[in-house]
Design an enzyme around this catalytic site. Structure first.
Site, short mmCIF file in Angstrom:
data_model
loop_
_atom_site.label_atom_id
_atom_site.label_comp_id
_atom_site.label_asym_id
_atom_site.label_seq_id
_atom_site.Cartn_x
_atom_site.Cartn_y
_atom_site.Cartn_z
N HIS A 199 -0.86 2.87 3.14
CA HIS A 199 -2.33 2.79 3.21
C HIS A 199 -2.99 4.14 2.92
CE1 HIS A 199 -1.81 4.32 7.42
NE2 HIS A 199 -3.00 4.85 7.18
N ASP A 234 4.08 -0.60 5.08
CA ASP A 234 3.22 0.59 5.14
C ASP A 234 4.01 1.86 4.84
OD1 ASP A 234 0.71 1.74 5.35
OD2 ASP A 234 0.95 2.21 7.47
N GLY A 250 -5.43 10.87 9.43
CA GLY A 250 -4.95 12.15 8.90
C GLY A 250 -3.53 12.43 9.34
N ASN A 251 -3.15 11.89 10.52
CA ASN A 251 -1.76 11.95 10.97
C ASN A 251 -0.89 10.95 10.22
OD1 ASN A 251 -2.68 12.94 14.17
ND2 ASN A 251 -0.96 13.88 13.11
N SER A 252 -1.51 9.93 9.65
CA SER A 252 -0.75 8.88 8.99
C SER A 252 0.18 9.45 7.93
CB SER A 252 -1.70 7.87 8.34
OG SER A 252 -2.38 7.13 9.32
N GLY A 278 3.29 -15.44 -2.28
CA GLY A 278 2.16 -15.23 -3.18
C GLY A 278 0.85 -15.80 -2.67
#
Length: 469
Positions: free
Chosen positions: A194, A225, A299-301, A357
């Site tokens: 993300h 992710d 921001g830590n992601s 799908g």
């Protein structure tokens, strides 16, 4: 001597002793030329007007040739050609200067390698994520049990964590920021999917020493992710990864990232829970996560969760943190992330994972009873590129079973999909409510596609929220 003058310095005359018309025109032209030329006063006669004299004439370039002569027009063409060449050269020079300024500006924004990254499309390699030993530090950073202090952790691992600037709207101002973990010396970096979602205008990686590089996307998997990117650098300091199954409740941990753009931020906490099955936002795939009480903010992601030996045990994600409770964050375990990272680096996607799908809302048994529906998966969208689009399934239908198993919540779907791979056959039982209030049930059979899609936008819901499968 001028060709229009005779030996005595007088203009030639015709047989009657008079000047010819052409000669008269030449004389008149020469007198006009003399009148247009600047003169300089003689010394001692400043500010005084004087008659034009030969010794006061600054210069006369030359008497123009006869316009009827061919050489004159050839010289005119040469002058025109020379002026045109100078104009073209000037335009090229200005264009080069503008290009250099533009290139310098982009380089400042996106870092080294931005130009070559435009032409690199395949950065996949064979890769096995190593489980490394404990990094070596000075004794002053070690506790009695051999673990490191928080200061020691920071000293050991900061060169292995990077800041990401993502440009989704233009190439000048970053729209979002995140963090990443260096995987290899030659520039492979793992982060959250993300974080780089929608990076149409580029990604800039900022190293520990503030050097900036432009990055390319190697592979991204929105279901878990996790994403891998690449920069054109060598001699980097890769992080060391540990076996996350060895973690225990209460273990001290340290997170490193760039929350709110504050690079190299270090926070400390403990492991509050293990084996938490958490799904990323809009994903049906649950990942095994570590629950921690250390602060995890946007921001830590993509940053790292370290044990007290300086080894990565998880990848932090703000998308997995709780929004209803304080001091509750989650990190994807390294053991869960390891096969995903390796597949992304080798293929750019997860080749064996099957994909139906569709995007859907999960209608639970309770919701179905309240709203007078049947429990199942309410189909929101159907991907026209997938095999399921060739069946009778329509948007608004409800899938009540997959391969004979009930599908009333996302956990059930995850369990079903974990047993399947791309190319397997799936049979679904479908419920359709018609406009006249009647309903019909039927079955569809199709082959699962390979999940090569990196990022799929799912519909949003105020209640359950749709999932992509």
């Amino acid at each position: 001597m001028d060709k229009n003058m005779n030996e005595t310095g007088e203009a030639p005359k015709d047989e009657n002793g008079t000047q010819t018309d052409k000669q008269a025109q030449d004389d008149a032209w020469f007198e006009q030329l003399l009148e247009s030329v600047s003169y300089k006063d003689k010394p001692g006669k400043a500010n005084a007007e004087s008659e034009p004299k030969e010794d006061s004439l600054l210069y006369i370039n030359r008497v123009l040739p006869d316009p009827d002569e061919a050489d004159f027009w050839e010289e005119v063409e040469q002058v025109k050609s020379h002026r045109f060449s100078k104009r073209v050269l000037w335009i090229i020079t200005v264009a080069v200067i503008i290009l250099l300024i533009l290139s310098y500006t982009i380089a400042l924004q996106h870092g080294k390698g931005w130009f070559t990254s435009l032409f690199k499309s395949d950065e996949t390699i064979e890769f096995t994520l190593p489980i490394a030993e404990t990094p070596e530090l000075d004794d002053k950073y070690q506790n009695e049990d051999g673990s490191y202090t928080a200061a020691g952790i920071a000293k050991a691992v900061l060169p292995s964590v990077v800041e990401l600037k993502v440009y989704t709207e233009d190439a000048v101002i970053p729209s979002s920021q995140g963090s990443g973990i260096i995987l290899s010396e030659d520039g492979y970096i793992v982060t959250n999917a993300h974080v780089i979602d929608g990076a149409d205008f580029g990604i800039t990686v900022v190293l520990y020493d503030e050097t900036e590089y432009a990055a390319t996307i190697v592979g991204s998997d929105s279901s878990t992710d996790i994403a891998v990117i690449k920069i054109g650098a060598d001699g980097l300091t890769p992080a060391q990864f540990a076996d996350s199954d060895l973690c225990e409740l209460g273990d001290e941990v340290v997170t490193v990232g760039s929350p709110a753009g504050y690079t190299n931020s270090v926070t400390k906490g403990i492991i509050s829970g293990l084996d938490r099955l958490i799904r990323a936002e809009n994903s049906a795939t649950a990942m095994n996560c570590i629950q921690i009480d250390a602060a995890i903010n946007p921001g830590n992601s993509g940053g790292a969760l370290f044990n007290m030996y300086g080894q990565v045990i998880g990848i932090t994600s703000s998308k997995l943190m709780s929004t209803s409770y304080d001091n509750m964050g989650f990190a994807i375990t390294t053991n869960s992330a390891k096969p995903i990272i390796e597949e992304l680096m080798e293929n750019g996607y997860i080749p064996d994972r099957g994909r139906v799908g569709i995007t859907y809302y999960a209608i639970t048994e309770d919701s179905a009873e309240i709203y007078g529906l049947v429990a199942g998966l309410y189909v929101v969208t159907i991907d026209e590129e997938c095999n399921v689009a060739q069946t009778e399934l329509q948007e608004g239908d409800i899938i009540t079973e997959m391969n004979g198993a009930a599908t009333s919540d996302s956990n059930q779907v995850t369990e079903i999909m974990n047993e399947l791979k791309a190319g397997d056959t799936m049979t679904c039982k479908v419920y359709r409510l018609n406009d006249d209030g009647s309903y019909e049930e039927f079955e569809i059979t199709f082959e699962l596609n390979s999940d090569k899609t990196a990022m799929i936008e799912a519909e949003e819901s105020d209640e359950e929220g749709s999932q992509d499968e």
